[in-house]
Design a protein around this motif. Structure first.
Motif, PDB file in Angstrom:
ATOM      1  N   ASN A 207      41.448  45.909  40.960  1.00  0.00           N
ATOM      2  CA  ASN A 207      41.268  44.870  41.967  1.00  0.00           C
ATOM      3  C   ASN A 207      40.086  45.262  42.853  1.00  0.00           C
ATOM      4  O   ASN A 207      40.215  46.073  43.764  1.00  0.00           O
TER       5      ASN A 207
ATOM      6  N   PRO B 134      40.673  39.572  43.486  1.00  0.00           N
ATOM      7  CA  PRO B 134      39.472  40.342  43.156  1.00  0.00           C
ATOM      8  C   PRO B 134      38.209  39.480  43.270  1.00  0.00           C
ATOM      9  O   PRO B 134      38.202  38.321  42.854  1.00  0.00           O
TER      10      PRO B 134
ATOM     11  N   GLN C 269      45.166  51.932  42.630  1.00  0.00           N
ATOM     12  CA  GLN C 269      44.813  51.152  41.447  1.00  0.00           C
ATOM     13  C   GLN C 269      45.372  51.821  40.194  1.00  0.00           C
ATOM     14  O   GLN C 269      45.078  52.985  39.919  1.00  0.00           O
TER      15      GLN C 269
END
Length: 116
Positions: free
Chosen positions: A2, A46, A77
């Motif tokens: 992201n 994103p 992440q």
């Protein structure tokens, strides 16, 4: 991954290296002094696709020395290690900006990192 921001080149984020900077969304802190408040939520949509960033990095691998992965907090992440591996395959160095609150992830990544 992201990704909430991308800087194509920086001369100040990775000491003695010309680098690109990837900013990840999501952080487990909410520091009053944070200069990246807009990246705090993991629910942020994103703004960049890693495949497009990878193509850019590949086209500039002879100009760039490395890539900084910052945030937010990048160790949130799930695909961070995979992204680092892909960047390293290009022959680029990797610097990780982290708040250090995910020591197990950091320990796993340390052998792959050039600067933390």
């Amino acid at each position: 991954m992201n990704i909430g921001g991308f800087l194509k080149q920086s001369f100040v984020d990775f000491p003695a290296n010309i680098s690109a900077v990837i900013f990840t969304n999501g952080c487990n802190f909410d520091c009053w002094y944070c200069h990246n408040k807009g990246l705090l939520s993991l629910n942020n949509k994103p703004k960049y696709n890693f495949d497009e960033i990878y193509q850019f990095l590949e086209s500039r691998k002879n100009f760039l020395d490395g890539v900084v992965i910052s945030g937010g907090e990048p160790t949130l992440q799930k695909d961070l290690e995979e992204v680092i591996d892909k960047i390293k395959e290009l022959g680029l160095k990797v610097k990780l900006d982290t708040n250090g609150t995910n020591p197990s992830m950091l320990q796993k990544l340390l052998p792959k990192l050039d600067y933390v």
